[in-house]
Design an enzyme around this catalytic site. Structure first.
Site, PDB file in Angstrom:
ATOM      1  N   ASN A   1     -13.075  -2.988 -22.457  1.00 40.68           N
ATOM      2  CA  ASN A   1     -13.033  -1.730 -21.698  1.00 40.68           C
ATOM      3  C   ASN A   1     -11.576  -1.254 -21.665  1.00 40.68           C
ATOM      4  OD1 ASN A   1     -11.697  -3.129 -19.650  1.00 40.68           O
ATOM      5  ND2 ASN A   1     -13.484  -3.265 -18.316  1.00 40.68           N
ATOM      6  N   LEU A  45     -15.205   3.213 -22.689  1.00 43.42           N
ATOM      7  CA  LEU A  45     -14.317   4.130 -21.979  1.00 43.42           C
ATOM      8  C   LEU A  45     -14.932   4.669 -20.689  1.00 43.42           C
ATOM      9  CD1 LEU A  45     -13.148   6.049 -25.191  1.00 43.42           C
ATOM     10  CD2 LEU A  45     -11.945   4.174 -24.036  1.00 43.42           C
ATOM     11  N   ALA A  69     -21.180  -4.216 -13.708  1.00 42.93           N
ATOM     12  CA  ALA A  69     -21.972  -4.701 -14.859  1.00 42.93           C
ATOM     13  C   ALA A  69     -22.422  -3.597 -15.815  1.00 42.93           C
ATOM     14  CB  ALA A  69     -23.174  -5.526 -14.407  1.00 42.93           C
ATOM     15  N   ALA A  70     -21.890  -2.381 -15.648  1.00 44.89           N
ATOM     16  CA  ALA A  70     -22.240  -1.311 -16.596  1.00 44.89           C
ATOM     17  C   ALA A  70     -21.764  -1.696 -18.004  1.00 44.89           C
ATOM     18  CB  ALA A  70     -21.618   0.002 -16.164  1.00 44.89           C
ATOM     19  N   GLY A  71     -20.576  -2.317 -18.063  1.00 48.11           N
ATOM     20  CA  GLY A  71     -20.053  -2.767 -19.358  1.00 48.11           C
ATOM     21  C   GLY A  71     -20.929  -3.855 -19.964  1.00 48.11           C
ATOM     22  N   ASP A  72     -21.466  -4.719 -19.110  1.00 45.98           N
ATOM     23  CA  ASP A  72     -22.362  -5.788 -19.599  1.00 45.98           C
ATOM     24  C   ASP A  72     -23.637  -5.163 -20.177  1.00 45.98           C
ATOM     25  OD1 ASP A  72     -20.522  -7.601 -18.623  1.00 45.98           O
ATOM     26  OD2 ASP A  72     -21.545  -7.824 -16.699  1.00 45.98           O
TER      27      ASP A  72
HETATM   28  O1  RIB Z   1     -19.285  -7.638 -15.146  1.00 42.58           O
HETATM   29  C1  RIB Z   1     -19.707  -7.788 -13.825  1.00 42.58           C
HETATM   30  C2  RIB Z   1     -19.707  -9.238 -13.451  1.00 42.58           C
HETATM   31  O2  RIB Z   1     -18.378  -9.717 -13.430  1.00 42.58           O
HETATM   32  C3  RIB Z   1     -20.259  -9.528 -12.082  1.00 42.58           C
HETATM   33  O3  RIB Z   1     -21.648  -9.739 -12.072  1.00 42.58           O
HETATM   34  C4  RIB Z   1     -19.448 -10.751 -11.631  1.00 42.58           C
HETATM   35  O4  RIB Z   1     -20.202 -11.901 -11.465  1.00 42.58           O
HETATM   36  C5  RIB Z   1     -18.360 -10.912 -12.678  1.00 42.58           C
HETATM   37  O5  RIB Z   1     -18.637 -11.918 -13.569  1.00 42.58           O
END
Ligand code: RIB
Length: 315
Positions: free
Chosen positions: A195, A232, A260-263
């Site tokens: 990011n 971004l 967690a949007a990036g995840d």
């Molecule tokens: O990307 C978000 C995550 O970062 C959260 O769920 C937290 O646990 C950290 O690992």
């Protein structure tokens, strides 16, 4: 996009995820506290999180066959996390239980605008050693794509990337949280996806303008990564593999919580990469990330494939 959504629905992808699993203690706050300030929060929630687990759960909800290598504590949260993986259709025989450490924990503040700030206590995540991943070598042979992040010990992350590349998987590294990556590991990475903060940490430059994004991506490719996807935030993402380079705009949404949007984005990328065009894979990833922002919490916010399809058909 129609063709991509059909492929995603009908051709299951097998993804190996090596990463962290945390329990997120989330306080909703009117604004971020200042140094030394005691601020009254609005609510406290306990939800499942951890970058690795978030991506594994997102992929499972999107329809992928997920194999997740991780480590939790032998405490109530470790048990609850394993049960949660089972509920999401993720097998738990690859999840180690640490002897002494408590499960990984994240302390998260989410303000009124949906922005967050996170402190992670790794706990059991740091008990996942390279030998634990090597023991699971067999599952790498059955995967199409490998996905990891930087929330585990760096030697574990590095061993996993090498194993995956040698097994012939497409290797995707979500470069969060900001950590150094050895120069010997970069050539094993097909796609690196940091990011804005992580990009600045890795290359010493903020990806603000179009030119900045190109310079940052070139630096990451010079380090050895084959392709770069810069996340971004609301702006969308920037892609470069040296030949192709372009932006894909983000979608306008009502942001509730960006955690967690990036995840979610990286999980979408791992699912859609190499199916139709790069552009469509990134649009799909943007949509998964955008939908995750419209709901509260890390794993509770991960959308299903049918929700993403509906969203993409509506816009
Ligand atoms: O990307 C978000 C995550 O970062 C959260 O769920 C937290 O646990 C950290 O690992």
């Amino acid at each position: 996009m129609k063709e991509l959504l059909n492929i995603l629905k009908n051709q299951q992808r097998s993804v190996v995820v090596v990463g962290s699993a945390n329990v997120d203690m989330v306080a909703k706050v009117p604004r971020m506290p200042k140094e030394g300030e005691s601020l009254r929060g609005d609510s406290l929630s306990v939800v499942f999180g951890g970058k690795g687990a978030n991506q594994a759960v997102a992929l499972a909800r999107l329809g992928a066959k997920v194999r997740f290598i991780a480590c939790v504590g032998k405490d109530q949260y470790g048990k609850a996390m394993k049960q949660n993986f089972k509920n999401e259709g993720i097998p738990t025989h690859t999840i180690k239980e640490a002897v002494d450490s408590l499960s990984g924990t994240a302390l998260i503040f989410v303000d009124k605008t949906g922005k967050n700030s996170i402190v992670v206590i790794p706990g059991a995540n740091h008990d996942l050693k390279p030998k634990d991943v090597i023991q699971q070598k067999g599952i790498f042979k059955k995967g199409d794509v490998f996905l990891t992040q930087l929330e585990l010990l760096s030697e574990t992350v590095e061993a996993s990337i090498i194993l995956a590349k040698e097994a012939g998987l497409i290797t995707i590294v979500d470069a969060g949280p900001p950590r150094k990556i050895s120069k010997y590991i970069f050539p094993y990475i097909d796609i690196i996806s940091p990011n804005e903060t992580e990009t600045e940490f890795l290359v010493g430059k903020k990806p603000e303008t179009k030119k900045d994004c190109q310079v940052c991506a070139e630096k990451l490719m010079k380090m050895g990564a084959r392709a770069v996807v810069l996340k971004l935030g609301a702006r969308g993402c920037f892609y470069s593999d040296g030949e192709k380079k372009f932006f894909i705009n983000g979608y306008k949404i009502n942001t509730v919580d960006t955690t967690a949007a990036g995840d979610a984005f990286t999980a979408g990328l791992a699912l859609a990469w190499g199916r139709t065009s790069i552009e469509e894979a990134l649009q799909f990833a943007n949509a998964v990330g955008a939908l995750a922002c419209t709901r509260f919490g890390a794993q509770p916010s991960m959308p299903t494939l049918s929700e993403v399809s509906t969203f993409l058909k509506q816009i």
